[in-house]
Design an enzyme around this catalytic site. Sequence first.
Site, PDB file in Angstrom:
ATOM      1  N   THR A  86      -0.253   0.105  10.509  1.00 12.19           N
ATOM      2  CA  THR A  86      -1.593  -0.490   9.627  1.00 12.19           C
ATOM      3  C   THR A  86      -1.513  -0.705   8.335  1.00 12.19           C
ATOM      4  O   THR A  86      -1.132   0.138   7.631  1.00 12.19           O
ATOM      5  CB  THR A  86      -2.685  -0.183  10.276  1.00 12.19           C
ATOM      6  OG1 THR A  86      -3.029   1.092   9.804  1.00 12.19           O
ATOM      7  CG2 THR A  86      -2.814  -0.245  11.752  1.00 12.19           C
ATOM      8  N   ASP A  87      -2.092  -1.860   7.664  1.00  8.35           N
ATOM      9  CA  ASP A  87      -2.749  -1.588   6.353  1.00  8.35           C
ATOM     10  C   ASP A  87      -3.725  -0.550   6.453  1.00  8.35           C
ATOM     11  O   ASP A  87      -4.398  -0.249   7.648  1.00  8.35           O
ATOM     12  CB  ASP A  87      -3.501  -2.990   5.683  1.00  8.35           C
ATOM     13  CG  ASP A  87      -3.333  -2.767   4.105  1.00  8.35           C
ATOM     14  OD1 ASP A  87      -3.173  -1.709   3.725  1.00  8.35           O
ATOM     15  OD2 ASP A  87      -3.429  -3.982   3.768  1.00  8.35           O
ATOM     16  N   TRP A  88      -4.143   0.068   5.432  1.00  7.77           N
ATOM     17  CA  TRP A  88      -5.178   1.423   5.690  1.00  7.77           C
ATOM     18  C   TRP A  88      -6.498   0.815   6.043  1.00  7.77           C
ATOM     19  O   TRP A  88      -7.337   0.090   5.460  1.00  7.77           O
ATOM     20  CB  TRP A  88      -5.344   1.994   4.322  1.00  7.77           C
ATOM     21  CG  TRP A  88      -4.144   3.128   4.021  1.00  7.77           C
ATOM     22  CD1 TRP A  88      -4.474   4.335   3.263  1.00  7.77           C
ATOM     23  CD2 TRP A  88      -2.842   2.938   4.212  1.00  7.77           C
ATOM     24  NE1 TRP A  88      -3.464   5.032   3.215  1.00  7.77           N
ATOM     25  CE2 TRP A  88      -2.212   4.409   3.912  1.00  7.77           C
ATOM     26  CE3 TRP A  88      -1.961   1.953   4.599  1.00  7.77           C
ATOM     27  CZ2 TRP A  88      -0.878   4.510   3.724  1.00  7.77           C
ATOM     28  CZ3 TRP A  88      -0.698   2.391   4.893  1.00  7.77           C
ATOM     29  CH2 TRP A  88      -0.058   3.609   4.509  1.00  7.77           C
TER      30      TRP A  88
END
Length: 829
Positions: free
Chosen positions: A238-240
Amino acid sequence: MENNIENPIDLRINELIKNMTVVEKALLCSGRNFWYTRGIKKHGIKPYMVTDGPHGIRKQEQSSDNLGINESVKSTCFPPACTMASTWDVELISGVAKRIAVEAIANSVSIVLGPGANIKRSPLCGRNFEYYSEDPYLSGKCAAAFINGVQASGIGTSLKHYAANNQEDNRLRINAVIDERALREIYLRSFEIAVKESQPYTIMCAYNKVNGEHASQNKKLLTDILRTEWGFQGYVMTDWGAIDDRVKALDSGLELEMPGGSGESVFQIVDAVGDGRISLQTLNQAVRRLLKINFKLESVEHGDSDYFDQDEHHKYTRMVASEGAVLLKNISSVLPLPKDKPLTIIGALFENARYQGFGSSNINSTIVSNPCDTFSKAGINYKYAKGYDQTNDEHNKALVDEAINLCKSSDAPIVVFAGLTESYESEGIDRKHMSLPKNQNILIEKIISLNKTIIVILYGGAPVELPWINGVSGLLQMYLTGQACGDATYDILFGDVNPSGKLAETFPVKISDTPSFNYFPAGPATVEYRESIFVGYRYYQTIKKPVLFPFGYGLSYTSFEYSDIKLSSTSIVPGEKISVECSVKNIGDRAGKEIVQLYVHCKSNKVFRADRELQGFSKISLAVGETKIVSFELDFRSFAYYNIKENDWTIESGDYHILIGASSSDIKLSAVLNIDAPKNEMPYSAGAIGEYYSFDGSISDESFAAVLGYQPPPSEYKIEPIREITTPKEARVKFAGRIFHSILKLGMKQVFKANKDDSQTKFIQELMLTNTMRGLSTCSGGLVSRKMLSLFIGVLNGRSLLFRGIRILKAYRLNKKQDAILKQIEDED
């Protein structure tokens, strides 16, 4: 195959999967903290570090964040993607990547979070400086070169942000509504090229939804296209904070949730396996993918943080920045300037250059060369006035008067240093307009009124409107140079380097000319990509709209002549490749480099298509009088479009023009190729989508629905009740929300005032206050779980603070208990 038992790594993974518990397997599917993956000591699985980024290493050793707020270790700030792309030199980009890998290894970083391959749909996207191009072919080739450069060292990359992350406003909750052709031909194509040509170790999903489903749990994107069609072999992270539903994401093909710090999602996976919502086979497959990369990374020997040649890396940054500079105007060869003549220099960016964007890619540079330092060191004779305040847009009469008086007092050429200042370009926020800061435009207009020789140097990561363009003799677009800003600017301005960069994006005359103008930015619920495939030059060339500077444009201090286009055949059938070549000669008086571009034009009007599409490019170096033959090879995809009826790439039968030129609008040579293709099913009813055959920037609801194949979802967004996707600013509709907003704002002032100036503090506050509640939870580093957030949102919506407070405390204790269990599993021998 993924489970080839003859491979030693696969044998090891098979044995581990057989012996690991469900909790141990689920544990590996989330990070340990902000920058580290998890390991399990007793199984010999080691954690490793990931970090930004796409143009340098941003390793944080103290406080961690994903917005570039807290300080990181010293590293080389190479030119960002906007500048790398304008070099059109994949070998040069690979060289940047190799040096980033050296610094990553020196700092014990195993995965570099980059490159970014999103398309520049609009000049207003606040993160355009971190992306390569408006064209997917160029973007994909640049991304592949970067990935191959990094991974040649044994460490990995994370190709991002997959997919359709083309605006920063509302990026955590926006639903990108895109027709299948545009999705395939424009927004996925750059990722496809990069995956097939470089096999990144990881891919990072985007925050946004794509056609109604979060990118983090979009099975079509993560499994059907990425793995089944493209053959991706790594894992998806994931992106953060991009997770919406952890169980659905795992089932859809997302292996790693970042950042870590909370055991909540681990036990969500365990529970889902226990009650049958997700199969053990799916979890095993995810663990297999994660371990394959983990064990690949084991072979890398990490070194000392001082073990890289800072001087050589700075020199390489200087070279790349010079190669990426684009000379946009040079009336009467006003450039290059002589080194022994005096100059009048105006503009605050001369002494405090802006050389990178703001956000998660923000680098703590090893050294920074400002133009004033380089010019002084070289002995350039100049007089200087600041002219404007770069911390705001306001007209400062005293600064302007000082600059005008200085210009009046000398007959020397006037060089104005201008560009977008830090608050204009950032991750998390889109630009509101395409103008330069108001105080800079006022200053330049006043200088032009003096009727003197004026040269403007522009810094920034995206196009700007230039209402004063006709009043200047020279215009040099430096983009964002990385830390060697002054050095690279000096090299071009005084002729030590012959400019060879070309635009990887179009400079429109004004923002209202752009194809997405009516639909960007949008939100907070949906953004409609009504312009479909007509992005950038595909739009301008098709409808013949005048632009300020076209895609692929850039001047040189020398001249080139094109001749002798040849095709290996004038007629082919689908599947056959064709070779194209031409001759290019340097007919000027100094050595230089030319970027030769090949476009394909389909004459058919059965399916709406762009007038031309880039399908090849080559950067060549030529001595004075030298001629070189430039060769290209075109394959099936060079001529194909995506047929939504057949769910496959299709070639129309007919004539295709092979166009070779110095830019998208400066075509020097052409030849005709006939392709004899079988008849295919027409993807559309032409009558229903007639507007796309004569697209002028506006598309009706009916035509957009016809291209989509369904009615687009409603765009309404309700602020009440407060939800995870609500921002702190929106939460002010509730009394408790107003209190929360005030406390958050006050807290940020206390946190940031010690290490940021006032303008940055205000800017960061705006980023945080327009973040979502879920995003703030992510920034807590595991302190606030999703369960705790849900209970807190109930309080904001008027539920009992006492009752919910007790439950929040219980959820906090449960979170800590789960974390302790996972830590024990990770650390026990």
